[in-house]
Design a protein around this motif. Structure first.
Motif, PDB file in Angstrom:
ATOM      1  N   PRO A  48       0.837  -1.211   0.000  1.00 35.99           N
ATOM      2  CA  PRO A  48       0.000   0.000   0.000  1.00 35.99           C
ATOM      3  C   PRO A  48       0.865   1.253   0.000  1.00 35.99           C
ATOM      4  CG  PRO A  48       0.046  -0.979   2.172  1.00 35.99           C
ATOM      5  CD  PRO A  48       0.802  -1.903   1.276  1.00 35.99           C
ATOM      6  N   PRO A  49       0.365   2.312  -0.596  1.00 39.96           N
ATOM      7  CA  PRO A  49       1.125   3.562  -0.579  1.00 39.96           C
ATOM      8  C   PRO A  49       1.227   4.107   0.844  1.00 39.96           C
ATOM      9  CG  PRO A  49      -1.029   3.904  -1.558  1.00 39.96           C
ATOM     10  CD  PRO A  49      -0.907   2.446  -1.281  1.00 39.96           C
ATOM     11  N   ARG A  50       2.331   4.767   1.136  1.00 35.82           N
ATOM     12  CA  ARG A  50       2.553   5.363   2.448  1.00 35.82           C
ATOM     13  C   ARG A  50       2.256   6.854   2.351  1.00 35.82           C
ATOM     14  NH1 ARG A  50       6.742   4.190   6.948  1.00 35.82           N
ATOM     15  NH2 ARG A  50       5.757   2.205   6.559  1.00 35.82           N
ATOM     16  N   VAL A  51       1.361   7.315   3.194  1.00 34.40           N
ATOM     17  CA  VAL A  51       0.948   8.711   3.191  1.00 34.40           C
ATOM     18  C   VAL A  51       1.590   9.402   4.388  1.00 34.40           C
ATOM     19  CG1 VAL A  51      -1.000  10.301   3.242  1.00 34.40           C
ATOM     20  CG2 VAL A  51      -1.241   8.090   2.119  1.00 34.40           C
ATOM     21  N   THR A  52       2.290  10.493   4.125  1.00 35.03           N
ATOM     22  CA  THR A  52       2.906  11.288   5.188  1.00 35.03           C
ATOM     23  C   THR A  52       2.524  12.750   4.986  1.00 35.03           C
ATOM     24  OG1 THR A  52       4.930  11.487   3.896  1.00 35.03           O
ATOM     25  CG2 THR A  52       4.869   9.743   5.542  1.00 35.03           C
ATOM     26  N   ALA A  53       2.568  13.484   6.072  1.00 31.88           N
ATOM     27  CA  ALA A  53       2.205  14.904   5.991  1.00 31.88           C
ATOM     28  C   ALA A  53       2.878  15.672   7.109  1.00 31.88           C
ATOM     29  CB  ALA A  53       0.690  15.071   6.082  1.00 31.88           C
ATOM     30  N   ALA A  54       2.988  16.930   6.879  1.00 34.41           N
ATOM     31  CA  ALA A  54       3.432  17.886   7.894  1.00 34.41           C
ATOM     32  C   ALA A  54       2.743  19.200   7.554  1.00 34.41           C
ATOM     33  CB  ALA A  54       4.943  18.038   7.899  1.00 34.41           C
ATOM     34  N   GLU A  55       3.015  20.206   8.326  1.00 27.57           N
ATOM     35  CA  GLU A  55       2.357  21.482   8.072  1.00 27.57           C
ATOM     36  C   GLU A  55       2.760  22.002   6.692  1.00 27.57           C
ATOM     37  OE1 GLU A  55       2.141  25.903   9.970  1.00 27.57           O
ATOM     38  OE2 GLU A  55       2.458  24.207  11.305  1.00 27.57           O
ATOM     39  N   GLY A  56       1.770  22.130   5.799  1.00 25.64           N
ATOM     40  CA  GLY A  56       2.010  22.704   4.486  1.00 25.64           C
ATOM     41  C   GLY A  56       2.221  21.715   3.363  1.00 25.64           C
ATOM     42  N   TRP A  57       2.329  20.408   3.633  1.00 21.16           N
ATOM     43  CA  TRP A  57       2.521  19.451   2.545  1.00 21.16           C
ATOM     44  C   TRP A  57       1.927  18.092   2.892  1.00 21.16           C
ATOM     45  CZ3 TRP A  57       5.325  15.101   3.693  1.00 21.16           C
ATOM     46  CH2 TRP A  57       6.188  15.154   4.771  1.00 21.16           C
ATOM     47  N   LEU A  58       1.651  17.342   1.827  1.00 19.30           N
ATOM     48  CA  LEU A  58       1.132  15.977   1.927  1.00 19.30           C
ATOM     49  C   LEU A  58       1.847  15.170   0.864  1.00 19.30           C
ATOM     50  CD1 LEU A  58      -1.192  14.183   3.229  1.00 19.30           C
ATOM     51  CD2 LEU A  58      -2.528  14.797   1.232  1.00 19.30           C
ATOM     52  N   ALA A  59       2.306  13.966   1.209  1.00 16.02           N
ATOM     53  CA  ALA A  59       3.053  13.134   0.263  1.00 16.02           C
ATOM     54  C   ALA A  59       2.508  11.716   0.283  1.00 16.02           C
ATOM     55  CB  ALA A  59       4.541  13.124   0.607  1.00 16.02           C
ATOM     56  N   HIS A 112      -6.613  16.594   9.373  1.00 14.36           N
ATOM     57  CA  HIS A 112      -6.460  17.933   9.967  1.00 14.36           C
ATOM     58  C   HIS A 112      -5.394  18.742   9.219  1.00 14.36           C
ATOM     59  CE1 HIS A 112      -6.138  21.132  12.879  1.00 14.36           C
ATOM     60  NE2 HIS A 112      -4.843  20.889  12.973  1.00 14.36           N
ATOM     61  N   LEU A 113      -4.266  18.107   8.902  1.00 10.56           N
ATOM     62  CA  LEU A 113      -3.204  18.816   8.189  1.00 10.56           C
ATOM     63  C   LEU A 113      -3.653  19.224   6.787  1.00 10.56           C
ATOM     64  CD1 LEU A 113      -0.147  16.697   9.333  1.00 10.56           C
ATOM     65  CD2 LEU A 113      -0.618  19.081   9.929  1.00 10.56           C
ATOM     66  N   LEU A 114      -4.374  18.331   6.098  1.00 11.76           N
ATOM     67  CA  LEU A 114      -4.888  18.662   4.771  1.00 11.76           C
ATOM     68  C   LEU A 114      -5.918  19.774   4.854  1.00 11.76           C
ATOM     69  CD1 LEU A 114      -5.255  18.252   1.737  1.00 11.76           C
ATOM     70  CD2 LEU A 114      -6.835  16.384   2.262  1.00 11.76           C
ATOM     71  N   ASP A 115      -6.834  19.678   5.795  1.00  9.99           N
ATOM     72  CA  ASP A 115      -7.881  20.688   5.941  1.00  9.99           C
ATOM     73  C   ASP A 115      -7.294  22.049   6.302  1.00  9.99           C
ATOM     74  OD1 ASP A 115     -10.664  21.466   6.022  1.00  9.99           O
ATOM     75  OD2 ASP A 115     -10.471  21.529   8.205  1.00  9.99           O
ATOM     76  N   THR A 116      -6.312  22.068   7.194  1.00  4.74           N
ATOM     77  CA  THR A 116      -5.657  23.328   7.562  1.00  4.74           C
ATOM     78  C   THR A 116      -4.956  23.952   6.358  1.00  4.74           C
ATOM     79  OG1 THR A 116      -5.328  22.516   9.806  1.00  4.74           O
ATOM     80  CG2 THR A 116      -3.963  24.377   9.115  1.00  4.74           C
ATOM     81  N   GLY A 117      -4.254  23.124   5.590  1.00  5.94           N
ATOM     82  CA  GLY A 117      -3.598  23.627   4.385  1.00  5.94           C
ATOM     83  C   GLY A 117      -4.592  24.132   3.358  1.00  5.94           C
ATOM     84  N   ALA A 118      -5.712  23.420   3.202  1.00  4.36           N
ATOM     85  CA  ALA A 118      -6.738  23.847   2.240  1.00  4.36           C
ATOM     86  C   ALA A 118      -7.351  25.185   2.659  1.00  4.36           C
ATOM     87  CB  ALA A 118      -7.812  22.778   2.117  1.00  4.36           C
ATOM     88  N   ARG A 119      -7.524  25.385   3.945  1.00  4.08           N
ATOM     89  CA  ARG A 119      -8.041  26.683   4.425  1.00  4.08           C
ATOM     90  C   ARG A 119      -7.067  27.809   4.071  1.00  4.08           C
ATOM     91  NH1 ARG A 119     -12.296  25.911   8.296  1.00  4.08           N
ATOM     92  NH2 ARG A 119     -12.425  23.704   8.843  1.00  4.08           N
ATOM     93  N   ARG A 120      -5.779  27.552   4.225  1.00  5.98           N
ATOM     94  CA  ARG A 120      -4.783  28.559   3.849  1.00  5.98           C
ATOM     95  C   ARG A 120      -4.820  28.809   2.342  1.00  5.98           C
ATOM     96  NH1 ARG A 120      -0.679  25.889   7.483  1.00  5.98           N
ATOM     97  NH2 ARG A 120      -1.050  26.914   9.468  1.00  5.98           N
ATOM     98  N   SER A 121      -5.027  27.754   1.570  1.00  2.45           N
ATOM     99  CA  SER A 121      -5.119  27.912   0.116  1.00  2.45           C
ATOM    100  C   SER A 121      -6.298  28.799  -0.256  1.00  2.45           C
ATOM    101  CB  SER A 121      -5.274  26.551  -0.567  1.00  2.45           C
ATOM    102  OG  SER A 121      -4.143  25.756  -0.375  1.00  2.45           O
ATOM    103  N   ARG A 122      -7.433  28.595   0.424  1.00  2.00           N
ATOM    104  CA  ARG A 122      -8.605  29.440   0.164  1.00  2.00           C
ATOM    105  C   ARG A 122      -8.313  30.886   0.538  1.00  2.00           C
ATOM    106  NH1 ARG A 122     -11.864  24.875   1.696  1.00  2.00           N
ATOM    107  NH2 ARG A 122     -11.650  25.453   3.872  1.00  2.00           N
ATOM    108  N   GLU A 123      -7.664  31.100   1.690  1.00  2.06           N
ATOM    109  CA  GLU A 123      -7.343  32.462   2.129  1.00  2.06           C
ATOM    110  C   GLU A 123      -6.411  33.163   1.141  1.00  2.06           C
ATOM    111  OE1 GLU A 123      -5.645  31.868   5.974  1.00  2.06           O
ATOM    112  OE2 GLU A 123      -7.570  31.346   6.893  1.00  2.06           O
ATOM    113  N   ARG A 124      -5.464  32.407   0.579  1.00  3.18           N
ATOM    114  CA  ARG A 124      -4.494  32.985  -0.360  1.00  3.18           C
ATOM    115  C   ARG A 124      -5.060  33.113  -1.772  1.00  3.18           C
ATOM    116  NH1 ARG A 124       0.768  29.486   1.539  1.00  3.18           N
ATOM    117  NH2 ARG A 124       1.002  30.528   3.544  1.00  3.18           N
ATOM    118  N   GLY A 125      -6.192  32.452  -2.028  1.00  3.27           N
ATOM    119  CA  GLY A 125      -6.829  32.541  -3.335  1.00  3.27           C
ATOM    120  C   GLY A 125      -6.288  31.577  -4.370  1.00  3.27           C
ATOM    121  N   THR A 126      -5.518  30.567  -3.957  1.00  2.52           N
ATOM    122  CA  THR A 126      -4.995  29.612  -4.943  1.00  2.52           C
ATOM    123  C   THR A 126      -5.980  28.480  -5.230  1.00  2.52           C
ATOM    124  OG1 THR A 126      -3.862  28.278  -3.263  1.00  2.52           O
ATOM    125  CG2 THR A 126      -2.597  30.053  -4.312  1.00  2.52           C
ATOM    126  N   LEU A 127      -6.878  28.186  -4.293  1.00  2.00           N
ATOM    127  CA  LEU A 127      -7.823  27.079  -4.470  1.00  2.00           C
ATOM    128  C   LEU A 127      -8.967  27.532  -5.361  1.00  2.00           C
ATOM    129  CD1 LEU A 127      -8.431  24.164  -3.735  1.00  2.00           C
ATOM    130  CD2 LEU A 127      -9.674  24.989  -1.743  1.00  2.00           C
TER     131      LEU A 127
END
Length: 156
Positions: A48-59, A112-127
């Motif tokens: 299975p693929p291994r999913v990792t994340a930290a503040e600002g990224w998902l891999a 939580h990390l994905l949702d937090t990053g997505a909120r920042r994307s919306r605030e910055r206007g990239t999403l």
């Protein structure tokens, strides 16, 4: 846990294939190598693929390759499929990855990390696309988490 099952299946496949080859009388060292190589391919497919994340990224690291997106610079989020769903994320820098949404439901910290990053994307206007997908996914994950808590506590 799933990686262990991939190892068991690959070793089992190679072992049974070599045993049957030995019983048939055609077992040689080159054929043993071939069965071992096929077992390695079974492992690569089942791992299975291994999913990792930290503040600002998902891999997501799969067989031989890692894909990474900046969650604080997401541009598009889409959900494909009905039975075997795939969440596809694109960032503003050209990064793309896809993953099973159940991975996020199974690990609330990843969500939580994905949702937090997505909120920042919306605030910055990239999403540009996918806010509805993220909202629906969040509601589904919250429901799954609530069912798991109720089931664990015996209140279900």
């Amino acid at each position: 846990m799933h990686a262990r099952h991939a190892v068991y299946c690959a070793v089992g496949f190679s072992g049974v294939a070599m045993l049957l080859d030995q019983v048939s009388g055609g077992f040689t060292l080159p054929r043993a190598g071939m069965w071992a190589a096929l077992g390695a391919m079974v492992f690569a497919v089942l791992l299975p693929p291994r999913v990792t994340a930290a503040e600002g990224w998902l891999a997501v690291r799969g067989a031989g390759r890692e894909r990474r997106v900046r969650t604080d610079a997401l541009s598009v989020v889409e959900l494909y499929g009905q039975v075997a769903q795939r969440l596809v994320l694109w960032d503003a820098y050209g990064g793309r990855l896809d993953l099973n949404p159940r991975v996020l439901a199974a690990n609330p910290l990843l969500w939580h990390l994905l949702d937090t990053g997505a909120r920042r994307s919306r605030e910055r206007g990239t999403l540009r696309s996918g806010t509805d997908v993220l909202r629906e996914l969040g509601e589904w994950i919250d429901g799954e988490t609530a069912r798991a808590v109720l089931g664990t506590s015996g209140l279900e």
